[in-house]
Design an enzyme around this catalytic site. Structure first.
Site, PDB file in Angstrom:
ATOM      1  N   HIS A   1      40.753 -10.848  49.703  1.00 19.56           N
ATOM      2  CA  HIS A   1      41.610 -10.369  48.574  1.00 19.56           C
ATOM      3  C   HIS A   1      42.949 -11.198  48.214  1.00 19.56           C
ATOM      4  O   HIS A   1      43.396 -11.644  49.203  1.00 19.56           O
ATOM      5  CB  HIS A   1      41.818  -8.851  48.450  1.00 19.56           C
TER       6      HIS A   1
ATOM      7  N   ASP B   1      45.505 -10.255  46.352  1.00 17.41           N
ATOM      8  CA  ASP B   1      46.589  -9.361  46.047  1.00 17.41           C
ATOM      9  C   ASP B   1      47.327  -9.011  47.297  1.00 17.41           C
ATOM     10  O   ASP B   1      46.396  -8.875  48.781  1.00 17.41           O
ATOM     11  CB  ASP B   1      46.287  -8.015  45.121  1.00 17.41           C
TER      12      ASP B   1
ATOM     13  N   ASP C   1      47.377 -10.881  55.499  1.00 18.21           N
ATOM     14  CA  ASP C   1      46.517  -9.720  54.757  1.00 18.21           C
ATOM     15  C   ASP C   1      47.032 -10.087  53.241  1.00 18.21           C
ATOM     16  O   ASP C   1      47.719  -9.609  52.820  1.00 18.21           O
ATOM     17  CB  ASP C   1      46.904  -8.492  55.368  1.00 18.21           C
TER      18      ASP C   1
ATOM     19  N   GLU D   1      42.781  -5.006  46.011  1.00 18.44           N
ATOM     20  CA  GLU D   1      42.228  -4.226  47.171  1.00 18.44           C
ATOM     21  C   GLU D   1      43.293  -3.300  47.552  1.00 18.44           C
ATOM     22  O   GLU D   1      43.176  -2.230  48.144  1.00 18.44           O
ATOM     23  CB  GLU D   1      41.842  -5.375  48.171  1.00 18.44           C
ATOM     24  N   GLU D   2      44.401  -3.855  47.432  1.00 14.86           N
ATOM     25  CA  GLU D   2      45.589  -3.105  47.939  1.00 14.86           C
ATOM     26  C   GLU D   2      46.138  -1.996  46.988  1.00 14.86           C
ATOM     27  O   GLU D   2      47.214  -1.340  47.235  1.00 14.86           O
ATOM     28  CB  GLU D   2      46.962  -3.936  48.108  1.00 14.86           C
TER      29      GLU D   2
ATOM     30  N   GLU E   1      39.820  -0.220  42.045  1.00  8.34           N
ATOM     31  CA  GLU E   1      39.225   0.867  41.255  1.00  8.34           C
ATOM     32  C   GLU E   1      38.006  -0.281  40.470  1.00  8.34           C
ATOM     33  O   GLU E   1      37.023   0.743  39.832  1.00  8.34           O
ATOM     34  CB  GLU E   1      40.222   1.215  40.170  1.00  8.34           C
TER      35      GLU E   1
HETATM   36 ZN   LIG Z   1      43.854  -6.680  53.213  1.00  8.20          ZN
END
Ligand SMILES: [Zn+2]
Length: 294
Positions: A91, A93, A124, A155-156, A160
């Site tokens: 991801h 974001d 991350d 993801e964070e 949705e």
């Molecule tokens: Zn992550």
């Protein structure tokens, strides 16, 4: 492409690292915070950069946009005849960085310190994005299996629209295995493959004991209390040693981990006096306190 011997692959990856590191730093400089209330524009920029990197390695790439959501990126490299397909997930974001005072260097200015790269998302999960891209580069964009790269942008923030994006891609994302580059290793320098994770359940529990609100001074005591009842329900999910006590949830023995209790505590910031039975002893302390106050 024929399978590359592991030693050659290692040499290639080593040679590729300076560019991979430079691209990771480009991505970390984009403040792609997906949490509500933050500027969504950087997420468009980080998605576009991920798309640019995927296209450069030969992937058939598109940026996916859903109404009100942050963009995801997909890139496809067709499987050689008869070969399986692997989905590579990461991801782009990040979590909000929090107060600047908590950072030794600015969160979106990637900085190397003691051999580690610091910056929000450096690990991350922008490192995950670049790990996938580095793997494709190592194979000159012709991996020995089919590859579908899926890089999500929320993801964070609860993922949705993930289901919608996946359904929208349909059969194109059909695969034989998924590699999620969004985990951790518990020892620096030792790569780790996570095969099982704990899940989470989110639910709303409503406890209603009276038909109307009444004053605690006049009615508290003899009547049931919703908060206390809820606390009892929650406490019943674990026993006094912190073991899950929900009927139907499977439990069993796992192979021993190469990780000591001291290492786990240090990584988690858990002082040695805190134990899994903390809730039981805290309850006892609270009961003592209440009885002295009364
Ligand atoms: Zn992550």
């Amino acid at each position: 492409m024929a399978t590359i011997p592991a030693a050659d692959l290692r040499t290639r990856v080593h040679e590729l690292m300076p560019q991979v590191r430079a691209d990771l730093e480009r991505l970390v400089r984009i403040p792609s915070v997906s949490a509500e209330g933050h500027d969504p524009a950087p997420l468009v920029r980080s998605a576009e950069l991920v798309a640019e990197l995927l296209r450069a390695v030969g992937a058939d790439t598109r940026v996916l946009r859903a109404e009100g959501g942050h963009p995801a990126v997909v890139g496809y490299l067709k499987a050689p005849p008869g070969k399986p397909t692997v989905v590579l997930y990461a991801h782009h974001d990040v979590q909000p960085p929090g107060p600047d005072s908590e950072w030794k260097t600015p969160p979106f200015a990637p900085t190397e310190r003691d051999g580690r790269l610091y910056g929000r998302g450096a690990a991350d999960d922008k490192a995950g994005v670049l790990a996938h891209i580095a793997a494709l580069r190592a194979y000159d964009g012709k991996p020995p299996v089919g590859v579908a790269v899926f890089v999500e942008g929320e993801e964070e923030a609860g993922s949705e629209r993930l289901r919608g994006y996946l359904e929208g891609e349909g059969d194109r994302l059909r695969c034989d295995a998924v590699v999620v580059a969004d985990g951790g290793n518990w020892r620096i320098g030792v790569p780790a493959v996570t095969t099982t994770l704990r899940g989470v359940v989110a639910c709303v529990i409503e406890v209603r004991v009276l038909d109307k609100a009444v004053h605690s001074g006049g009615f508290g005591g003899p009547l049931p209390d919703a908060l206390t009842t809820l606390a009892h329900v929650l406490a019943s999910l674990h026993d006094e040693r912190g073991r899950v006590r929900v009927e139907g949830l499977a439990s069993g023995k796992a192979p021993p981990l190469d990780l000591t209790e001291a290492e786990l505590r240090e990584q988690a910031g858990c002082p040695s006096r805190a134990r899994r039975s903390a809730c039981a002893s805290r309850r006892a302390r609270m009961q003592r306190r209440r009885s002295t106050r009364w």
